[in-house]
Every structure is written in C-alpha cells, then in structure tokens.
Design a protein around this motif. Structure first.
Motif, PDB file in Angstrom:
ATOM      1  N   ARG A 130    -123.267  25.749 -43.516  1.00  0.00           N
ATOM      2  CA  ARG A 130    -124.567  26.027 -44.255  1.00  0.00           C
ATOM      3  C   ARG A 130    -124.708  27.743 -43.950  1.00  0.00           C
ATOM      4  O   ARG A 130    -125.008  28.208 -44.852  1.00  0.00           O
ATOM      5  CB  ARG A 130    -125.866  25.209 -43.641  1.00  0.00           C
ATOM      6  CG  ARG A 130    -125.741  23.905 -44.280  1.00  0.00           C
ATOM      7  CD  ARG A 130    -126.775  23.159 -43.522  1.00  0.00           C
ATOM      8  NE  ARG A 130    -126.972  21.755 -43.996  1.00  0.00           N
ATOM      9  CZ  ARG A 130    -128.117  21.037 -44.068  1.00  0.00           C
ATOM     10  NH1 ARG A 130    -129.080  21.356 -43.558  1.00  0.00           N
ATOM     11  NH2 ARG A 130    -128.007  19.636 -44.557  1.00  0.00           N
TER      12      ARG A 130
ATOM     13  N   LEU B  68    -132.034  26.487 -41.513  1.00  0.00           N
ATOM     14  CA  LEU B  68    -130.673  25.709 -41.716  1.00  0.00           C
ATOM     15  C   LEU B  68    -130.613  25.023 -40.380  1.00  0.00           C
ATOM     16  O   LEU B  68    -129.997  23.767 -40.549  1.00  0.00           O
ATOM     17  CB  LEU B  68    -129.642  26.616 -41.948  1.00  0.00           C
ATOM     18  CG  LEU B  68    -129.539  27.375 -43.332  1.00  0.00           C
ATOM     19  CD1 LEU B  68    -128.640  28.399 -43.340  1.00  0.00           C
ATOM     20  CD2 LEU B  68    -129.626  26.481 -44.375  1.00  0.00           C
TER      21      LEU B  68
ATOM     22  N   THR C 207    -130.426  20.736 -40.301  1.00  0.00           N
ATOM     23  CA  THR C 207    -129.053  20.424 -40.065  1.00  0.00           C
ATOM     24  C   THR C 207    -129.596  19.247 -39.053  1.00  0.00           C
ATOM     25  O   THR C 207    -128.711  18.337 -39.121  1.00  0.00           O
ATOM     26  CB  THR C 207    -128.139  21.057 -39.441  1.00  0.00           C
ATOM     27  OG1 THR C 207    -127.890  22.294 -40.519  1.00  0.00           O
ATOM     28  CG2 THR C 207    -126.736  20.690 -39.043  1.00  0.00           C
TER      29      THR C 207
END
Length: 93
Positions: A40, A87, A91
C-alpha cells in the motif's frame, strides 16, 4: 521548537541533527500484514511521486520521510505521513 517540528504529525519523530526529516515505526502481528502495508505504501509512493526511506522486518516497518525541498518539512511531507498513518490503520483494520 524548530520549524520542521511544526508539521510533524503525532506519533512521528522529528529527525535529529541538521536533517529535515521525520520517522515512525509501524508494527504488525505477522508478515502477511507487513507485506500488505508495504504494498500500500508502494502504491501511495507511485501516485504521489515521492519515495520515503523504508526498512522492514517480519513484523515491523520503519519509514523516514525527508523534506522534499531538502531543507524544511512542509505540508506535502506532513500529508504523506498522515496518508501512511491512514494506510497502517486500514491494513490492521
């Protein structure tokens, strides 16, 4: 307080010495999650055109963001850091 400290988001550490940078370590439960986060961040880097310094192990990732202008951290650097935080949260969700 140094000028660069003004844009360092919560949880990020300002660089030491003359380096205009900030860094943060992210930890994960297992390698698969670490790898997903790295993927990512790689996508973000490609979209943004900025590539931070990254080191990692099985369950951690260290990210260092250097000032884009080489002198002082700016809003673009802060924005990148905040997106990396987002992110990490997405995640581990």
């Amino acid at each position: 307080m140094a000028d660069s400290d003004l844009v360092v988001p919560s949880g990020w550490e300002p660089g030491k010495g003359t380096s205009a940078s900030m860094s943060k370590q992210f930890t994960f439960d297992r390698y698969g999650i670490t790898r997903e986060f790295l993927d990512r961040v790689a996508e973000l880097s490609e979209q943004d055109g900025y590539h931070p310094n990254i080191s990692f192990g099985t369950t951690y990732v260290n990210i260092t963001i250097d000032a884009r202008d080489g002198e002082k951290l700016g809003e673009a650097d802060k924005g990148f850091a905040l997106e990396v935080d987002r992110l990490a949260e997405a995640t581990t969700g």
